[in-house]
Design an enzyme around this catalytic site. Structure first.
Site, mmCIF file in Angstrom:
data_model
loop_
_atom_site.group_PDB
_atom_site.id
_atom_site.type_symbol
_atom_site.label_atom_id
_atom_site.label_comp_id
_atom_site.label_asym_id
_atom_site.label_seq_id
_atom_site.Cartn_x
_atom_site.Cartn_y
_atom_site.Cartn_z
ATOM 1 N N ALA A 31 -1.613 6.762 14.516
ATOM 2 C CA ALA A 31 -2.522 5.377 14.902
ATOM 3 C C ALA A 31 -0.989 3.724 14.352
ATOM 4 C CB ALA A 31 -3.537 5.136 13.508
ATOM 5 N N ASP A 51 3.821 13.273 18.669
ATOM 6 C CA ASP A 51 4.126 12.056 17.731
ATOM 7 C C ASP A 51 5.286 11.645 18.323
ATOM 8 O OD1 ASP A 51 4.622 11.384 13.910
ATOM 9 O OD2 ASP A 51 5.614 9.661 16.034
ATOM 10 N N ARG A 76 -6.843 -1.688 -6.799
ATOM 11 C CA ARG A 76 -6.587 -0.957 -5.593
ATOM 12 C C ARG A 76 -6.975 0.644 -6.612
ATOM 13 N NH1 ARG A 76 -8.010 -3.746 -3.283
ATOM 14 N NH2 ARG A 76 -6.808 -5.195 -1.257
ATOM 15 N N PHE A 100 0.670 -10.749 -3.940
ATOM 16 C CA PHE A 100 -0.358 -11.572 -3.219
ATOM 17 C C PHE A 100 -1.123 -11.687 -3.981
ATOM 18 C CE2 PHE A 100 2.311 -9.162 0.184
ATOM 19 C CZ PHE A 100 3.364 -10.028 0.552
ATOM 20 N N ILE A 141 1.534 10.104 6.090
ATOM 21 C CA ILE A 141 0.218 11.604 5.645
ATOM 22 C C ILE A 141 0.637 12.531 6.380
ATOM 23 C CG2 ILE A 141 -2.231 11.546 4.864
ATOM 24 C CD1 ILE A 141 -1.732 8.612 4.813
ATOM 25 N N PHE A 170 -3.273 11.723 13.384
ATOM 26 C CA PHE A 170 -2.629 11.117 12.159
ATOM 27 C C PHE A 170 -2.158 9.579 12.903
ATOM 28 C CE2 PHE A 170 -2.945 14.427 9.833
ATOM 29 C CZ PHE A 170 -3.438 14.363 8.289
ATOM 30 N N TYR A 216 -7.954 -3.249 12.000
ATOM 31 C CA TYR A 216 -7.328 -2.456 11.647
ATOM 32 C C TYR A 216 -8.837 -1.371 11.399
ATOM 33 C CZ TYR A 216 -5.607 1.225 8.961
ATOM 34 O OH TYR A 216 -5.460 3.187 8.569
ATOM 35 N N GLY A 261 -6.344 -10.965 4.956
ATOM 36 C CA GLY A 261 -7.652 -9.242 5.156
ATOM 37 C C GLY A 261 -7.838 -8.378 3.760
ATOM 38 N N LEU A 293 2.533 -1.198 -1.377
ATOM 39 C CA LEU A 293 2.873 -2.132 -2.841
ATOM 40 C C LEU A 293 3.747 -1.519 -3.447
ATOM 41 C CD1 LEU A 293 2.191 -4.416 -5.386
ATOM 42 C CD2 LEU A 293 0.300 -2.667 -6.168
HETATM 43 N N1 UFG Z 1 0.210 -6.525 -2.670
HETATM 44 C C1 UFG Z 1 1.627 -7.489 -2.476
HETATM 45 N N2 UFG Z 1 2.591 -7.449 -2.428
HETATM 46 C C2 UFG Z 1 3.224 -6.114 -1.700
HETATM 47 C C3 UFG Z 1 2.415 -5.572 -0.852
HETATM 48 C C4 UFG Z 1 0.697 -5.130 -1.077
HETATM 49 O O1 UFG Z 1 0.682 -8.181 -3.987
HETATM 50 O O2 UFG Z 1 4.033 -6.074 -1.140
HETATM 51 C C5 UFG Z 1 -1.198 -5.857 -2.809
HETATM 52 C C6 UFG Z 1 -1.733 -6.671 -1.451
HETATM 53 O O3 UFG Z 1 -2.153 -8.005 -1.439
HETATM 54 C C7 UFG Z 1 -3.417 -5.758 -1.933
HETATM 55 C C8 UFG Z 1 -1.994 -4.367 -2.942
HETATM 56 O O4 UFG Z 1 -1.073 -4.626 -3.088
HETATM 57 O O5 UFG Z 1 -3.517 -6.345 -2.852
HETATM 58 C C9 UFG Z 1 -2.440 -2.739 -1.715
HETATM 59 O O6 UFG Z 1 -1.148 -3.190 -0.776
HETATM 60 P P1 UFG Z 1 -0.565 -2.180 0.437
HETATM 61 O O7 UFG Z 1 -0.239 -2.837 1.306
HETATM 62 O O8 UFG Z 1 -0.597 -1.231 -0.821
HETATM 63 O O9 UFG Z 1 -2.115 -1.276 0.990
HETATM 64 P P2 UFG Z 1 -3.421 -1.896 1.218
HETATM 65 O O10 UFG Z 1 -4.523 -1.787 0.032
HETATM 66 O O11 UFG Z 1 -3.582 -2.992 2.031
HETATM 67 O O12 UFG Z 1 -3.303 -1.285 2.216
HETATM 68 C C10 UFG Z 1 -4.302 0.266 2.161
HETATM 69 C C11 UFG Z 1 -3.668 1.174 3.498
HETATM 70 C C12 UFG Z 1 -4.340 0.892 4.669
HETATM 71 C C13 UFG Z 1 -6.095 -0.034 4.211
HETATM 72 C C14 UFG Z 1 -6.064 -0.162 3.258
HETATM 73 C C15 UFG Z 1 -7.474 -1.284 3.251
HETATM 74 O O13 UFG Z 1 -2.752 1.532 2.808
HETATM 75 O O14 UFG Z 1 -4.459 1.757 5.362
HETATM 76 O O15 UFG Z 1 -5.547 0.310 2.249
HETATM 77 O O16 UFG Z 1 -7.861 -2.028 2.673
HETATM 78 F F1 UFG Z 1 -6.623 -0.026 4.946
#
Ligand code: UFG
Length: 348
Positions: free
Chosen positions: A93, A41, A238, A225, A22, A91, A159, A301, A208
Site C-alpha cells: 500500500a 512486492d 499517539r 509538528f 510491517i 500489506f 489514506y 491531516g 516520528l
Molecule cells: N511528528 C512530528 N515530527 C515528525 C514526524 C512526526 O512532530 O518529524 C508527529 C506527527 O505530527 C504526529 C506524530 O508525530 O503527531 C506521529 O507521526 P508519525 O508520522 O510517526 O505517525 P502518524 O501518527 O502520522 O501515522 C501513523 C501511521 C499511519 C496511520 C496514522 C493514523 O504511520 O499509517 O498513524 O493517523 F495512518
C-alpha cells in the site's frame, strides 16, 4: 521432511508488501510459526535484502520473493497459483497521510484498485482467507478515546479513506463469495525486530521515532509538528505498538481464519497515549544524547490524539503484546538505526 499434517497446520501464505516494514516482520513471524511464504512486492518501498535475510535465518523454510505490482492482475494471479497459498496477508500500500493529501489519486489507484485486483485474483484462484492491513486513520478525529471497534469511521485524509473503502468492500465480498477476512487497524507501528535482523527503512522517512533517532545521530533537527493541540503538553498523543507484536497478531488472525473462524476487525495498539514530546525525551534518554528539535506548524491531516482499545484482539484472538513499552520500542529502533545507518544499504 515436513509431515503432511504439519503442512496442513501451516499452509503456504502469500504476503503482498512482505519486503516492507510491517510486512517483513509478519513474514518472520510466519516463518517462525512454520509457514512457507511467498512475498509479492514491487520493491518500490520494500527491500529484497529483508527477504534474503529472512530466508538465511530460516533455512528450513521456503521464503520466495516475487517482484510484481498489485495492480497487475496477471502477475498476482500467477504468483497465487505458483504459491499454492491458502491465505493472503495484504500489506502492499501507499501509507503516508501527508503524501495522500497531496496525491490522492495515487492512493486510490494503489490502495483501492490494487487491493481489489488482489481480491479478484483470490476469487479466481479459490483462495478464501485474507488478512488486511488497515489503519487507525480510518477513524479520523476521534469522538472519544480509547477508540474501540464500535467507534464511527470518519477518515479525514485520503489514506484513511482508501483503507476504509477496502474494509467496506470486504464486507460485501463476504456476502457474495466465501471470502473470510481479518482486518487490523494499526495505531502507530514502531520499533524493530529485537533480534536485529530486520527493521524500518523508508525513503523519505517521515515517522516520528526514526526521525528523532536520526536527529540524535546528527541528521536534520526534528520538527515537532504542532505544540498547540488540546493535549497535556500541546503535542499530539499517539499509541505506539511494537511491530513484532503487530506481526504476532497477524499470525493469530490467520489461524482464526484457517480454523474456520468468522471474519473480524481489530484495533491494535497498547492503549497508552504518549505525546510527541515524551517520545523525544525517551529517545534522548535511550540514546544518551540530545535530540535536536524545533517547533513547527501543525502537519495537515494529523488528528490530535489516537489511542486504541485492543480488548477485542486480546479476547477474541488471544493477542498478548509483550514488547509494547515505549522504552522497548525505542531501544529496538535505536539498535536497528545505529547498526544500519544507511538502512538495508549498510554493509554488514
Ligand atoms: N511528528 C512530528 N515530527 C515528525 C514526524 C512526526 O512532530 O518529524 C508527529 C506527527 O505530527 C504526529 C506524530 O508525530 O503527531 C506521529 O507521526 P508519525 O508520522 O510517526 O505517525 P502518524 O501518527 O502520522 O501515522 C501513523 C501511521 C499511519 C496511520 C496514522 C493514523 O504511520 O499509517 O498513524 O493517523 F495512518
Amino acid at each position: 521432511m515436513v509431515s503432511p499434517t504439519a503442512r496442513l497446520a501451516a499452509p503456504n501464505v502469500l504476503v503482498t508488501g512482505g519486503a516492507g516494514y510491517i510486512g517483513s516482520h509478519a513474514v518472520k513471524a510466519l516463518a517462525a510459526a512454520g509457514h512457507d511464504v511467498w512475498v509479492f512486492d514491487n520493491l518500490s518501498a520494500g527491500h529484497a535484502e529483508a527477504v534474503g535475510r529472512l530466508q538465511a535465518a530460516f533455512p528450513e523454510r521456503r521464503i520466495t520473493l516475487v517482484e510484481g505490482d498489485i495492480t497487475d492482475a496477471i502477475a498476482i494471479t500467477q504468483a497465487l497459483r505458483a504459491s499454492s497459498a491458502a491465505a493472503v496477508m495484504h500489506f502492499a500500500a501507499r501509507l503516508s497521510v501527508d503524501e495522500s493529501m497531496r496525491e490522492p489519486a495515487a492512493y486510490y489507484r494503489t490502495n483501492v484498485i490494487g487491493t481489489l485486483t488482489v481480491l479478484e485474483a483470490l476469487a479466481a484462484s479459490g483462495v478464501r482467507h485474507f488478512v488486511f492491513s488497515s489503519t487507525a486513520a480510518t477513524f479520523g478525529e476521534p469522538l472519544h478515546t480509547p477508540i474501540d471497534e464500535t467507534h464511527p469511521q470518519l477518515p479525514i485524509n485520503p489514506y484513511g479513506q482508501t483503507k476504509l473503502v477496502v474494509e467496506q468492500a470486504l464486507a460485501h465480498l463476504e456476502r457474495a463469495t466465501r471470502l473470510t477476512s481479518v482486518v487490523f487497524r494499526y495505531f502507530n507501528a514502531a520499533g524493530a525486530d529485537p533480534a536485529g535482523l530486520i527493521g524500518e527503512d523508508h525513503t523519505p522517512e517521515d515517522h516520528l521515532i526514526p526521525r528523532a533517532i536520526l536527529a540524535a545521530l546528527g541528521g536534520e533537527p526534528l520538527q515537532i509538528f504542532g505544540a498547540d493541540y488540546p493535549t497535556p503538553d500541546g503535542t499530539c498523543l499517539r499509541d505506539f505498538v511494537h511491530v513484532s507484536d503487530l506481526a504476532d497478531a497477524h499470525v493469530l488472525g490467520l489461524r482464526r481464519l484457517l480454523a474456520g473462524g468468522a471474519s473480524g476487525a481489530y484495533n491494535l495498539g497498547m492503549g497508552d497515549g504518549v505525546s510527541v514530546r515524551e517520545v523525544v525525551d525517551t529517545v534522548a534518554r535511550i540514546a544518551g544524547r540530545p535530540v535536536p528539535h524545533v517547533t513547527a506548524p501543525r502537519r495537515a491531516g494529523d488528528p490530535s490524539r489516537l489511542v486504541a482499545s485492543s480488548q477485542k484482539a486480546r479476547t477474541e484472538l488471544g493477542w498478548a503484546p509483550s514488547r509494547g513499552s515505549l522504552d522497548t520500542i525505542v531501544r529496538t529502533a535505536w539498535q536497528w538505526h545505529t547498526r544500519h545507518p544507511h538502512g538495508y544499504r549498510t554493509r554488514a
